[in-house]
Design a protein around this motif. Structure first.
Motif, PDB file in Angstrom:
ATOM      1  N   ALA A   1       4.250   5.289  -5.641  1.00  0.00           N
ATOM      2  CA  ALA A   1       4.501   3.965  -5.070  1.00  0.00           C
ATOM      3  C   ALA A   1       3.560   2.958  -5.713  1.00  0.00           C
ATOM      4  N   ILE A   2       4.110   1.790  -6.054  1.00  0.00           N
ATOM      5  CA  ILE A   2       3.319   0.699  -6.612  1.00  0.00           C
ATOM      6  C   ILE A   2       3.401  -0.465  -5.637  1.00  0.00           C
ATOM      7  N   GLU A   3       2.279  -0.809  -5.016  1.00  0.00           N
ATOM      8  CA  GLU A   3       2.218  -1.962  -4.122  1.00  0.00           C
ATOM      9  C   GLU A   3       1.776  -3.179  -4.921  1.00  0.00           C
ATOM     10  N   ALA A   4       2.355  -4.331  -4.631  1.00  0.00           N
ATOM     11  CA  ALA A   4       2.072  -5.543  -5.390  1.00  0.00           C
ATOM     12  C   ALA A   4       0.582  -5.866  -5.360  1.00  0.00           C
ATOM     13  N   GLY A   5       0.019  -6.129  -6.521  1.00  0.00           N
ATOM     14  CA  GLY A   5      -1.400  -6.472  -6.615  1.00  0.00           C
ATOM     15  C   GLY A   5      -1.810  -6.689  -8.050  1.00  0.00           C
ATOM     16  N   GLU A   6      -2.997  -7.205  -8.242  1.00  0.00           N
ATOM     17  CA  GLU A   6      -3.521  -7.443  -9.579  1.00  0.00           C
ATOM     18  C   GLU A   6      -4.026  -6.134 -10.186  1.00  0.00           C
ATOM     19  N   PRO A   7      -3.998  -6.012 -11.513  1.00  0.00           N
ATOM     20  CA  PRO A   7      -4.572  -4.831 -12.165  1.00  0.00           C
ATOM     21  C   PRO A   7      -6.043  -4.689 -11.792  1.00  0.00           C
ATOM     22  N   ALA A   8      -6.447  -3.511 -11.375  1.00  0.00           N
ATOM     23  CA  ALA A   8      -7.830  -3.297 -10.952  1.00  0.00           C
ATOM     24  C   ALA A   8      -8.411  -2.002 -11.508  1.00  0.00           C
ATOM     25  N   GLY A   9      -7.781  -1.435 -12.540  1.00  0.00           N
ATOM     26  CA  GLY A   9      -8.312  -0.227 -13.133  1.00  0.00           C
ATOM     27  C   GLY A   9      -8.384   0.904 -12.117  1.00  0.00           C
ATOM     28  N   PRO A  10      -9.471   1.688 -12.126  1.00  0.00           N
ATOM     29  CA  PRO A  10      -9.605   2.786 -11.164  1.00  0.00           C
ATOM     30  C   PRO A  10      -9.523   2.348  -9.706  1.00  0.00           C
ATOM     31  N   GLN A  11      -9.876   1.088  -9.425  1.00  0.00           N
ATOM     32  CA  GLN A  11      -9.828   0.610  -8.049  1.00  0.00           C
ATOM     33  C   GLN A  11      -8.408   0.267  -7.605  1.00  0.00           C
ATOM     34  N   SER A  12      -7.422   0.534  -8.447  1.00  0.00           N
ATOM     35  CA  SER A  12      -6.024   0.327  -8.069  1.00  0.00           C
ATOM     36  C   SER A  12      -5.529   1.374  -7.084  1.00  0.00           C
ATOM     37  N   LEU A  13      -6.259   2.468  -6.928  1.00  0.00           N
ATOM     38  CA  LEU A  13      -5.816   3.540  -6.039  1.00  0.00           C
ATOM     39  C   LEU A  13      -5.787   3.071  -4.587  1.00  0.00           C
ATOM     40  N   VAL A  14      -4.640   3.258  -3.937  1.00  0.00           N
ATOM     41  CA  VAL A  14      -4.491   2.941  -2.513  1.00  0.00           C
ATOM     42  C   VAL A  14      -4.640   4.200  -1.670  1.00  0.00           C
ATOM     43  N   ALA A  15      -3.934   5.269  -2.032  1.00  0.00           N
ATOM     44  CA  ALA A  15      -3.987   6.488  -1.229  1.00  0.00           C
ATOM     45  C   ALA A  15      -3.451   7.674  -2.006  1.00  0.00           C
ATOM     46  N   LEU A  16      -3.962   8.855  -1.660  1.00  0.00           N
ATOM     47  CA  LEU A  16      -3.428  10.124  -2.129  1.00  0.00           C
ATOM     48  C   LEU A  16      -2.686  10.772  -0.972  1.00  0.00           C
ATOM     49  N   GLY A  17      -1.456  11.222  -1.220  1.00  0.00           N
ATOM     50  CA  GLY A  17      -0.683  11.899  -0.191  1.00  0.00           C
ATOM     51  C   GLY A  17      -0.784  13.402  -0.361  1.00  0.00           C
ATOM     52  N   LEU A  18      -1.426  14.073   0.596  1.00  0.00           N
ATOM     53  CA  LEU A  18      -1.604  15.522   0.546  1.00  0.00           C
ATOM     54  C   LEU A  18      -0.643  16.182   1.520  1.00  0.00           C
ATOM     55  N   GLU A  19       0.168  17.062   1.015  1.00  0.00           N
ATOM     56  CA  GLU A  19       1.226  17.680   1.813  1.00  0.00           C
ATOM     57  C   GLU A  19       0.752  18.959   2.488  1.00  0.00           C
ATOM     58  N   VAL A  20       1.118  19.123   3.765  1.00  0.00           N
ATOM     59  CA  VAL A  20       0.955  20.390   4.471  1.00  0.00           C
ATOM     60  C   VAL A  20       2.344  20.856   4.902  1.00  0.00           C
ATOM     61  N   ARG A  21       2.472  22.129   5.258  1.00  0.00           N
ATOM     62  CA  ARG A  21       3.795  22.724   5.395  1.00  0.00           C
ATOM     63  C   ARG A  21       4.463  22.530   6.751  1.00  0.00           C
ATOM     64  N   SER A  22       3.726  22.137   7.774  1.00  0.00           N
ATOM     65  CA  SER A  22       4.342  22.057   9.097  1.00  0.00           C
ATOM     66  C   SER A  22       3.552  21.121  10.004  1.00  0.00           C
ATOM     67  N   ALA A  23       4.181  20.763  11.114  1.00  0.00           N
ATOM     68  CA  ALA A  23       3.513  19.925  12.112  1.00  0.00           C
ATOM     69  C   ALA A  23       2.298  20.632  12.683  1.00  0.00           C
ATOM     70  N   ASP A  24       2.407  21.923  12.927  1.00  0.00           N
ATOM     71  CA  ASP A  24       1.282  22.687  13.481  1.00  0.00           C
ATOM     72  C   ASP A  24       0.081  22.656  12.547  1.00  0.00           C
ATOM     73  N   ARG A  25       0.342  22.781  11.264  1.00  0.00           N
ATOM     74  CA  ARG A  25      -0.760  22.781  10.303  1.00  0.00           C
ATOM     75  C   ARG A  25      -1.395  21.400  10.193  1.00  0.00           C
TER      76      ARG A  25
END
Length: 301
Positions: free
Chosen positions: A52-76
């Protein structure tokens, strides 16, 4: 077994119009439907989106908004939230954000270097599949080795060992190996058969946090070569020439994105079987190639 099953998605900021061309024409990503005019979504496989690219100015490494880490179930996911809170880590649920990310539920917290983590379960699958405008196939999602996610992120950290420990101690990642980067070592972590999904390093002259690069893997060397041709024809910045990494054996080159961080575009990455894997240390990041170039771009500090 890792609590996290994959690096499922990455969210960054950047100039949308430039990315609208860069994603499909250079990388071969498929544009996905987005309900938000200020957000571009791109696919690499049958998932509804991966980048996903959210509108914003180029900021190099600081462009990172979030990392999405997947788990396998609601319980986990619930167990992960309980574990993090019991260890003094602030966690909050965000149903509205989960809806925007097209997942069943997610929790939000930060790692020790300040990166925002969105752990989630129940991603949406696009039944229409994936069609690359460049005709490439990405090594992403479900493979013969299992679900391996979008690729990997190389993150900057003043204390790479300490940053990596957050992921091994709290999220169940495992150390793949280390590489000498000057006086300190980069740490490479896996949570599935992909050699690494996350890495941390302190690089001379680089910011002390943020996104160094995102790796996208394709299924043929030809696809890497054709992407490199497209980059050179458009005279886009190439921070590292084509080469082969020492630890994951990826043959790749690096291109500067419109946001100012880099994409590693690679082929033939190593996979790990934890039953017989031995952690090693490498004195050089590459077996050949990967020559540094002077790249103009936005300020990164």
């Amino acid at each position: 077994m890792s609590i996290v099953s994959a690096l499922g998605y990455v969210v960054v900021r950047g100039p949308l119009e430039a990315w609208r061309h860069f994603g499909p024409e250079i990388l071969g990503l498929q544009a996905a439907r987005s309900a938000d005019p200020d957000t571009l979504l791109f696919k690499t496989d049958s998932r509804s989106w991966r980048l996903a690219i959210e509108a914003g100015e180029p900021a190099g490494p600081q462009s990172l908004v979030a990392l999405g880490l997947e788990v396998r179930s609601a319980d986990r996911l619930e167990a992960l939230a309980d574990t993090l809170r019991s260890r003094g880590i602030e966690v909050h649920e965000d149903p509205g954000l989960a809806e925007r990310r097209r997942v069943r539920a997610l929790i939000v917290f930060r790692d020790t270097t300040g990166n925002t983590i969105e752990a989630y379960w129940g991603p949406t699958v696009d039944t229409s599949g994936f069609t690359s405008p460049r005709g490439v196939t990405f090594v992403a999602g479900e493979t013969e080795a299992g679900e391996i996610g979008i690729g990997h992120t190389f993150l900057l950290a003043e204390d790479a060992a300490g940053a990596a420990a957050f992921y091994t101690d709290h999220l169940g990642f495992r150390l793949s190996d280390t590489i000498a980067f000057g006086p300190r070592s980069a740490h490479f972590l896996h949570c599935n058969p992909r050699h690494h999904s996350i890495a941390f390093a302190a690089l001379p002259g680089a910011p002390v946090s943020g996104l160094g690069h995102l790796m996208l893997e394709v299924t043929t060397l030809e696809a890497v070569g054709r992407a490199l041709d497209a980059v050179q024809e458009r005279e886009l910045p190439i921070p590292l020439s084509i080469g082969e990494h020492s630890n994951d054996r990826m043959t790749s080159f690096y291109v500067r994105t419109p946001s100012g961080f880099d994409i590693e575009y690679g082929y033939n990455g190593r996979v790990i079987d934890d039953r017989d894997w031995t952690v090693g240390h490498y004195e050089s990041p590459s077996n050949w190639g990967h020559r540094f170039t002077v790249v103009p771009g936005p300020a990164t500090d």
